[in-house]
Write an enzyme that holds these catalytic residues in place. Sequence first.
Site, PDB file in Angstrom:
ATOM      1  N   GLN A 101      13.497  -4.512  -9.570  1.00  0.00           N
ATOM      2  CA  GLN A 101      14.531  -4.971  -8.629  1.00  0.00           C
ATOM      3  C   GLN A 101      14.057  -6.240  -7.937  1.00  0.00           C
ATOM      4  O   GLN A 101      14.806  -6.846  -7.181  1.00  0.00           O
ATOM      5  CB  GLN A 101      14.793  -3.886  -7.575  1.00  0.00           C
ATOM      6  N   ASN A 102      12.800  -6.620  -8.162  1.00  0.00           N
ATOM      7  CA  ASN A 102      12.241  -7.777  -7.462  1.00  0.00           C
ATOM      8  C   ASN A 102      12.691  -9.076  -8.117  1.00  0.00           C
ATOM      9  O   ASN A 102      12.840  -9.149  -9.337  1.00  0.00           O
ATOM     10  CB  ASN A 102      10.714  -7.700  -7.438  1.00  0.00           C
ATOM     11  N   HIS A 119      17.949  -7.548 -10.370  1.00  0.00           N
ATOM     12  CA  HIS A 119      18.628  -8.301  -9.306  1.00  0.00           C
ATOM     13  C   HIS A 119      18.435  -9.811  -9.447  1.00  0.00           C
ATOM     14  O   HIS A 119      18.588 -10.546  -8.473  1.00  0.00           O
ATOM     15  CB  HIS A 119      18.157  -7.818  -7.924  1.00  0.00           C
ATOM     16  N   CYS A 150      30.805 -29.139 -12.403  1.00  0.00           N
ATOM     17  CA  CYS A 150      32.095 -28.927 -11.715  1.00  0.00           C
ATOM     18  C   CYS A 150      32.090 -29.439 -10.276  1.00  0.00           C
ATOM     19  O   CYS A 150      33.131 -29.441  -9.631  1.00  0.00           O
ATOM     20  CB  CYS A 150      32.462 -27.448 -11.748  1.00  0.00           C
ATOM     21  N   GLY A 187       7.177   1.725  -5.538  1.00  0.00           N
ATOM     22  CA  GLY A 187       7.449   0.798  -4.440  1.00  0.00           C
ATOM     23  C   GLY A 187       8.924   0.527  -4.197  1.00  0.00           C
ATOM     24  O   GLY A 187       9.269  -0.573  -3.772  1.00  0.00           O
ATOM     25  N   PRO A 214       3.787   4.929  -0.550  1.00  0.00           N
ATOM     26  CA  PRO A 214       3.109   5.552   0.604  1.00  0.00           C
ATOM     27  C   PRO A 214       4.042   6.463   1.406  1.00  0.00           C
ATOM     28  O   PRO A 214       3.572   7.293   2.178  1.00  0.00           O
ATOM     29  CB  PRO A 214       2.659   4.364   1.458  1.00  0.00           C
ATOM     30  N   ALA A 231       0.666   0.838  -4.091  1.00  0.00           N
ATOM     31  CA  ALA A 231       0.669   0.625  -5.542  1.00  0.00           C
ATOM     32  C   ALA A 231      -0.564  -0.158  -6.003  1.00  0.00           C
ATOM     33  O   ALA A 231      -1.094   0.097  -7.091  1.00  0.00           O
ATOM     34  CB  ALA A 231       1.937  -0.130  -5.937  1.00  0.00           C
TER      35      ALA A 231
HETATM   36  P1  OAD Z   1      12.874  -1.382   0.247  1.00  0.00           P
HETATM   37  O1  OAD Z   1      12.399  -2.299   1.320  1.00  0.00           O
HETATM   38  O2  OAD Z   1      14.161  -0.688   0.451  1.00  0.00           O
HETATM   39  O3  OAD Z   1      11.763  -0.288  -0.029  1.00  0.00           O
HETATM   40  C1  OAD Z   1      10.422  -0.646  -0.172  1.00  0.00           C
HETATM   41  C2  OAD Z   1       9.645   0.597  -0.524  1.00  0.00           C
HETATM   42  O4  OAD Z   1       8.317   0.215  -0.818  1.00  0.00           O
HETATM   43  C3  OAD Z   1       9.562   1.633   0.609  1.00  0.00           C
HETATM   44  O5  OAD Z   1       9.880   2.912   0.097  1.00  0.00           O
HETATM   45  C4  OAD Z   1       8.095   1.547   1.068  1.00  0.00           C
HETATM   46  O6  OAD Z   1       7.600   2.803   1.503  1.00  0.00           O
HETATM   47  C5  OAD Z   1       7.435   1.119  -0.217  1.00  0.00           C
HETATM   48  N1  OAD Z   1       6.151   0.416  -0.047  1.00  0.00           N
HETATM   49  C6  OAD Z   1       5.730  -0.368   0.986  1.00  0.00           C
HETATM   50  N2  OAD Z   1       4.498  -0.841   0.747  1.00  0.00           N
HETATM   51  C7  OAD Z   1       4.122  -0.361  -0.460  1.00  0.00           C
HETATM   52  C8  OAD Z   1       2.957  -0.495  -1.269  1.00  0.00           C
HETATM   53  N3  OAD Z   1       1.907  -1.235  -0.873  1.00  0.00           N
HETATM   54  N4  OAD Z   1       2.927   0.156  -2.456  1.00  0.00           N
HETATM   55  C9  OAD Z   1       3.960   0.903  -2.868  1.00  0.00           C
HETATM   56  N5  OAD Z   1       5.091   1.055  -2.153  1.00  0.00           N
HETATM   57  C10 OAD Z   1       5.175   0.442  -0.968  1.00  0.00           C
HETATM   58  O7  OAD Z   1      12.878  -2.232  -1.116  1.00  0.00           O
HETATM   59  P2  OAD Z   1      13.568  -1.917  -2.510  1.00  0.00           P
HETATM   60  O8  OAD Z   1      13.637  -0.471  -2.789  1.00  0.00           O
HETATM   61  O9  OAD Z   1      12.933  -2.814  -3.512  1.00  0.00           O
HETATM   62  O10 OAD Z   1      18.448  -5.957  -3.266  1.00  0.00           O
HETATM   63  O11 OAD Z   1      15.043  -2.452  -2.222  1.00  0.00           O
HETATM   64  C11 OAD Z   1      16.001  -2.438  -3.241  1.00  0.00           C
HETATM   65  C12 OAD Z   1      16.933  -3.594  -3.075  1.00  0.00           C
HETATM   66  O12 OAD Z   1      17.448  -3.638  -1.741  1.00  0.00           O
HETATM   67  C13 OAD Z   1      16.295  -4.959  -3.244  1.00  0.00           C
HETATM   68  O13 OAD Z   1      16.171  -5.350  -4.598  1.00  0.00           O
HETATM   69  C14 OAD Z   1      17.234  -5.847  -2.504  1.00  0.00           C
HETATM   70  C15 OAD Z   1      17.409  -5.017  -1.270  1.00  0.00           C
HETATM   71  O14 OAD Z   1      18.526  -5.254  -0.514  1.00  0.00           O
HETATM   72  C16 OAD Z   1      19.240  -7.021  -3.172  1.00  0.00           C
HETATM   73  O15 OAD Z   1      18.950  -7.982  -2.488  1.00  0.00           O
HETATM   74  C17 OAD Z   1      20.488  -6.912  -3.995  1.00  0.00           C
END
Ligand code: OAD
Length: 245
Positions: A101-102, A119, A150, A187, A214, A231
């Site tokens: 998703q990154n 994304h 355009c 993550g 975590p 991670a």
């Molecule tokens: P979130 O910010 O929602 O979640 C981040 C997750 O990473 C959380 O569950 C944390 O506990 C975890 N985390 C933090 N530090 C970590 C580490 N060192 N190792 C492992 N995990 C860790 O981010 P996403 O789930 O990626 O979309 O969010 C999904 C989507 O929402 C993104 O792609 C973005 C956002 O809005 C769009 O912009 C369309």
Amino acid sequence: MNVPAQLIEALRQAQHVVVLTGSGVSAESGVPTFRDAQTGLWSRFRPEDLATPQAFQRDPKTVWEWYEWRRSLVTEVEPNPGHAAIARLEQQVPQLTLITQNVDGLHQRAGSASALEFHGNILGNRCFDEHRVLGDDELTPGTPPTCNHCGGYVRPDVVWFGEEIDQGVLDTALTACARCDVLLSVGTASEVQPAAGLAELALSCDAVVAEINPADTPLSSQVHFCLRGPAGELLPQLVAAIEEE
Ligand code: OAD
């Protein structure tokens, strides 16, 4: 941490592994997550002001500048041992599908052969009106730049709230999750659809699913294994354990 022996065995036996990543995998590189309290982007900014097509139409300059700031963040950081471990895992299993998703491109910089960018990619550009992906020579600089074809505004090549995932990317991801033997969810808070549904699809198709995070997520209670921690520490341990005799 001791990596569960059954998870190591499942990874050793697997023909096809899916790794699904979210912003937490890049946190140790210094890229902010979205929903973490205090440090998450959505604790400081409102997504409806910055990450929707309507926000861009209302205030293209502010949205463009915010993405320029995020672009400078990702170009200044380096992949971390978590990204590197995923690239190594790709060498250990017959087939690996990486779905991220990154938008930061750090998996590719760490050596992953390919990543399905669910994304999009923040460093890419697209025409807002005609949707076509634009190379640097197809735009005229400005805030935001304009499309040479355009004359309309140029936007970052990311998926905003309310927009569809690229159909080809979605189909490939769904097929991989329906067919894989093991899925690692790393993550991600598992809160944004349709990405959050991918691990559930794998579970319903009898894959072994492990979460590396975590913190607890809505997925935690459904998976076979929860590995609690960062991670960048746990993934290298997991990959090393698979390599051990
Ligand atoms: P979130 O910010 O929602 O979640 C981040 C997750 O990473 C959380 O569950 C944390 O506990 C975890 N985390 C933090 N530090 C970590 C580490 N060192 N190792 C492992 N995990 C860790 O981010 P996403 O789930 O990626 O979309 O969010 C999904 C989507 O929402 C993104 O792609 C973005 C956002 O809005 C769009 O912009 C369309």
